[in-house]
Motif scaffolding. Structure first.
Motif: not given
Length: 389
Positions: A51-73
């Motif tokens: 199933s895709d229950d554990l997959a990011y949706t595009p919006l969720e993944k985009l919002l991850e980049f706003s995390d002030p405690y973690e930089r994502q590349i």
């Protein structure tokens, strides 16, 4: 880490590695590659878990980049201009400044072609250039792949749990120089809880604690009167029974960060900014007026059918009163009242955490598989990530 060992030189030469451009919105004209990269992760999880229950949706993944405690590349691998693999590189910013965490995904039909190896090497180069000397990656194994054959059980350094030696992911991690450090048991439970089961468990917990405790509930933001008490509980890491939540949620308390009311408010704001709702039940020892335990469930604001059990904490001196059971039953019932679309809850636990595994079994959680956590120490600072092969 979704990849297999093996490659052919001619195929590997066609791989192009580049850093993913992150768009401002998921519907912007330049979001094509970003959406394709997120889709790679979804397809890999479909293959692994069904199933895709554990997959990011595009919006969720985009919002991850706003995390002030973690930089994502994110680095992507392209074959003939098509994204066939990704590696998400998470760089903690508040603590563990020597650490980089990788999530490697390769489309099933492009495994065994050297794509994963090249992506991993590029990610390691980037991590070194960022001054990171320790890398963590994970491998995921559904319950159907776990056997009782001792020869097919690779036991981690912690000594608890195992991953299947025959797994292609395990073979890939070993060949890449990673060492298995720890296992997390992955479990799921259907929602809502059966009303008769919930009532019976509530009665069992009430009988054990004898009315000496009171429950408090909140969503998203801790009430002001409890801020100091909750911060003190979060900081009492050595005294608690802890249950880790899903791997996509912030786990700042596990990083060694010192909590105070300001930090708690900042973490709440960060969760909301990333589109996460948080349902909390805390338990107060009535005689002392002290918060001695709490449990949290994370809900994605844009996908409320799948939710995740985060930390459950109970002070050691208050064990034996079934407080873990008390607060988890109450929180799961409250979750269903607030978010009636929630149909399944997932959690990860250390195999040695028998107490919370027993509580989860009472609640109806069933083992879905295990996640292996692998570690590798990198040499000194490198010259940067490879952008082409």
């Amino acid at each position: 880490m979704a990849e297999t060992a093996g490659m052919t030189v001619d195929e590997a030469k066609t791989v192009h590695i580049e850093q993913l451009w992150v768009p401002d919105t998921v519907d912007s004209p330049d979001a094509t590659d970003f959406l394709a990269a997120v889709e790679v992760g979804r397809r890999v999880r479909m293959e692994t878990w069904g199933s895709d229950d554990l997959a990011y949706t595009p919006l969720e993944k985009l919002l991850e980049f706003s995390d002030p405690y973690e930089r994502q590349i994110i680095l992507v691998a392209k074959l003939d201009g098509v994204i066939v693999g990704t590696v998400d590189i998470a760089l903690p910013l508040a603590d563990n400044m020597d650490l980089a965490e990788f999530t490697l995904d390769i489309l099933p039909e492009f495994q065994r072609r050297g794509v994963g190896r090249q992506l991993l090497e590029a990610a390691e180069q980037l991590a070194r250039a960022e001054g990171r000397t320790m890398v963590l990656v994970d491998t995921n194994h559904p319950a159907t792949s776990l056997t009782e054959i001792p020869e097919d059980q690779l036991i981690p350094g912690s000594g608890a749990g195992f991953v299947p030696v025959s797994s292609r992911e395990v073979d890939f991690a070993k060949q890449a120089g990673y060492t298995l450090q720890h296992i997390e048991q992955f479990s799921s439970c259907a929602l809502p809880l059966d009303s008769k089961l919930a009532a019976a468990l509530q009665l069992e917990a009430d009988d054990a604690n004898g009315g000496r405790y009171a429950l408090h509930h909140w969503t998203d933001r801790c009430p002001e009167p409890w801020l100091e008490a909750v911060a003190a509980l979060e900081n009492a890491a050595g005294e608690v029974v802890r249950e880790d939540g899903e791997d996509e949620a912030p786990e700042l308390e596990a990083s060694g960060m010192v909590f105070d009311p300001v930090v708690l408010r900042e973490t709440e704001d960060a969760a909301l900014a990333q589109g996460r709702r948080t349902v909390v039940t805390a338990v107060e020892h009535v005689e002392s007026g002290r918060i001695v335990g709490l449990t949290t469930i994370s809900v994605l604001a844009h996908r409320q059918d799948v939710v995740f059990q985060d930390d459950t904490l109970v002070l050691q001196e208050h064990r034996g009163n079934k407080l873990g059971l008390l607060i988890k039953v109450a929180n799961m019932e409250r979750l269903s009242e607030q978010f009636p679309d929630a149909r399944v809850i997932y959690t990860w636990n250390a195999p040695e955490n028998r107490y919370l595994l027993t509580v989860n079994k009472q609640l109806g959680f069933a083992t879905a598989g295990v996640t292996g956590l692998w570690q590798k120490e990198l040499p000194g600072r490198g010259s940067g990530a490879t952008t082409s092969d």
